[in-house]
Design a protein around this motif. Structure first.
Motif, PDB file in Angstrom:
ATOM      1  N   THR A   1     -44.990   9.594 -90.947  1.00 17.59           N
ATOM      2  CA  THR A   1     -45.798   9.402 -90.266  1.00 17.59           C
ATOM      3  C   THR A   1     -46.384   8.025 -89.546  1.00 17.59           C
ATOM      4  O   THR A   1     -47.827   8.261 -89.227  1.00 17.59           O
ATOM      5  CB  THR A   1     -45.436   8.558 -91.742  1.00 17.59           C
ATOM      6  N   ALA A   2     -45.597   7.245 -88.512  1.00 13.89           N
ATOM      7  CA  ALA A   2     -45.458   6.300 -87.538  1.00 13.89           C
ATOM      8  C   ALA A   2     -45.891   7.250 -86.389  1.00 13.89           C
ATOM      9  O   ALA A   2     -46.523   6.816 -85.614  1.00 13.89           O
ATOM     10  CB  ALA A   2     -44.328   5.795 -87.435  1.00 13.89           C
ATOM     11  N   MET A   3     -45.063   8.325 -86.236  1.00 13.45           N
ATOM     12  CA  MET A   3     -45.257   9.222 -84.352  1.00 13.45           C
ATOM     13  C   MET A   3     -46.829   9.485 -84.630  1.00 13.45           C
ATOM     14  O   MET A   3     -46.944   9.158 -83.038  1.00 13.45           O
ATOM     15  CB  MET A   3     -44.198  10.707 -85.001  1.00 13.45           C
ATOM     16  N   PRO A   4     -47.608  10.101 -85.205  1.00 17.80           N
ATOM     17  CA  PRO A   4     -49.862  10.506 -84.820  1.00 17.80           C
ATOM     18  C   PRO A   4     -49.558   9.381 -84.425  1.00 17.80           C
ATOM     19  O   PRO A   4     -50.559   8.882 -83.970  1.00 17.80           O
ATOM     20  CB  PRO A   4     -49.486  11.476 -86.120  1.00 17.80           C
TER      21      PRO A   4
ATOM     22  N   ALA B   1     -48.140  -0.632 -91.348  1.00 17.37           N
ATOM     23  CA  ALA B   1     -47.321   0.149 -93.046  1.00 17.37           C
ATOM     24  C   ALA B   1     -46.554   1.141 -93.016  1.00 17.37           C
ATOM     25  O   ALA B   1     -45.781   0.839 -93.636  1.00 17.37           O
ATOM     26  CB  ALA B   1     -49.030   0.540 -93.674  1.00 17.37           C
ATOM     27  N   ALA B   2     -46.836   1.863 -91.753  1.00 16.55           N
ATOM     28  CA  ALA B   2     -45.808   2.991 -92.069  1.00 16.55           C
ATOM     29  C   ALA B   2     -44.792   2.834 -91.799  1.00 16.55           C
ATOM     30  O   ALA B   2     -43.721   3.295 -92.219  1.00 16.55           O
ATOM     31  CB  ALA B   2     -46.231   4.031 -91.133  1.00 16.55           C
ATOM     32  N   MET B   3     -44.639   1.862 -91.250  1.00 20.03           N
ATOM     33  CA  MET B   3     -43.168   1.331 -90.628  1.00 20.03           C
ATOM     34  C   MET B   3     -42.031   0.794 -91.691  1.00 20.03           C
ATOM     35  O   MET B   3     -41.093   0.093 -92.100  1.00 20.03           O
ATOM     36  CB  MET B   3     -43.070   0.752 -89.264  1.00 20.03           C
ATOM     37  N   THR B   4     -43.095   0.200 -92.998  1.00 22.07           N
ATOM     38  CA  THR B   4     -42.170  -0.881 -93.654  1.00 22.07           C
ATOM     39  C   THR B   4     -42.685  -0.518 -95.105  1.00 22.07           C
ATOM     40  O   THR B   4     -41.472  -1.073 -95.867  1.00 22.07           O
ATOM     41  CB  THR B   4     -42.810  -3.005 -93.310  1.00 22.07           C
TER      42      THR B   4
ATOM     43  N   VAL C   1     -36.641  -6.605 -88.142  1.00 22.30           N
ATOM     44  CA  VAL C   1     -38.245  -7.495 -87.726  1.00 22.30           C
ATOM     45  C   VAL C   1     -39.405  -5.981 -87.332  1.00 22.30           C
ATOM     46  O   VAL C   1     -39.137  -5.735 -86.202  1.00 22.30           O
ATOM     47  CB  VAL C   1     -37.550  -8.750 -87.143  1.00 22.30           C
ATOM     48  N   VAL C   2     -40.500  -6.604 -87.909  1.00 22.25           N
ATOM     49  CA  VAL C   2     -41.280  -5.972 -87.087  1.00 22.25           C
ATOM     50  C   VAL C   2     -43.020  -6.897 -86.953  1.00 22.25           C
ATOM     51  O   VAL C   2     -42.928  -7.746 -87.954  1.00 22.25           O
ATOM     52  CB  VAL C   2     -41.912  -4.436 -88.343  1.00 22.25           C
ATOM     53  N   ALA C   3     -43.267  -6.988 -85.994  1.00 28.82           N
ATOM     54  CA  ALA C   3     -43.806  -8.026 -85.635  1.00 28.82           C
ATOM     55  C   ALA C   3     -45.160  -7.559 -84.904  1.00 28.82           C
ATOM     56  O   ALA C   3     -45.212  -7.106 -83.623  1.00 28.82           O
ATOM     57  CB  ALA C   3     -43.101  -9.147 -84.869  1.00 28.82           C
ATOM     58  N   LYS C   4     -46.167  -8.338 -85.263  1.00 29.64           N
ATOM     59  CA  LYS C   4     -47.303  -8.058 -83.857  1.00 29.64           C
ATOM     60  C   LYS C   4     -47.302  -8.639 -82.762  1.00 29.64           C
ATOM     61  O   LYS C   4     -46.450  -9.674 -82.418  1.00 29.64           O
ATOM     62  CB  LYS C   4     -48.308  -8.678 -85.148  1.00 29.64           C
ATOM     63  N   ASP C   5     -47.677  -7.993 -82.007  1.00 28.16           N
ATOM     64  CA  ASP C   5     -47.886  -8.568 -79.873  1.00 28.16           C
ATOM     65  C   ASP C   5     -48.971  -9.500 -80.189  1.00 28.16           C
ATOM     66  O   ASP C   5     -50.112  -9.102 -80.148  1.00 28.16           O
ATOM     67  CB  ASP C   5     -47.332  -7.796 -78.938  1.00 28.16           C
ATOM     68  N   PRO C   6     -48.760 -11.062 -79.887  1.00 31.57           N
ATOM     69  CA  PRO C   6     -49.896 -11.621 -79.753  1.00 31.57           C
ATOM     70  C   PRO C   6     -50.972 -11.259 -78.629  1.00 31.57           C
ATOM     71  O   PRO C   6     -52.416 -11.979 -79.140  1.00 31.57           O
ATOM     72  CB  PRO C   6     -49.798 -13.085 -80.552  1.00 31.57           C
TER      73      PRO C   6
ATOM     74  N   VAL D   1     -36.490   7.077 -94.036  1.00 33.80           N
ATOM     75  CA  VAL D   1     -36.386   7.028 -92.933  1.00 33.80           C
ATOM     76  C   VAL D   1     -37.082   7.912 -91.917  1.00 33.80           C
ATOM     77  O   VAL D   1     -38.288   8.154 -91.717  1.00 33.80           O
ATOM     78  CB  VAL D   1     -35.249   6.683 -92.174  1.00 33.80           C
ATOM     79  N   LYS D   2     -36.590   9.000 -92.410  1.00 31.70           N
ATOM     80  CA  LYS D   2     -37.246  10.399 -92.109  1.00 31.70           C
ATOM     81  C   LYS D   2     -39.030  10.028 -92.213  1.00 31.70           C
ATOM     82  O   LYS D   2     -39.442  10.636 -91.091  1.00 31.70           O
ATOM     83  CB  LYS D   2     -36.525  11.162 -91.919  1.00 31.70           C
TER      84      LYS D   2
END
Length: 94
Positions: free
Chosen positions: A74-77, A20-23, A36-41, A68-69
């Protein structure tokens, strides 16, 4: 063209929050042809990001865009570890 493929491991149970933070709130970025943001199965905490840019300068410039900043902040933590990162030279974007 300039490409990046990289992985991130979220803290346990935080992968969806990291996605969510990245998209969320993502907007077109000048020079970005694909993001593209993808889950690793095989790993419930890992994400893979695949990016294609017109050139490396466009990618670097994107890091100065306000939204983007904010997304990075938000994503870093939520990131427990940075994994593989590979620069590529894409030859085609469909």
């Amino acid at each position: 063209m300039y490409g990046l493929i990289g992985s991130f491991d979220a803290h346990p149970g935080q992968r969806d929050a990291l996605i969510a933070a990245m998209t969320e709130g993502a907007q077109p970025m000048p020079g970005c042809l694909s993001y593209v943001v993808a889950k690793d199965p095989g790993n419930p905490d890992r994400l893979w990001i695949t990016e294609v840019w017109t050139d490396e300068e466009s990618h670097k410039a994107s890091l100065q865009i306000a939204w983007v900043k904010a997304a990075i902040g938000t994503a870093m933590p939520l990131i427990a570890a940075f994994g593989t990162q590979q620069v590529t030279e894409p030859v085609s974007v469909a």
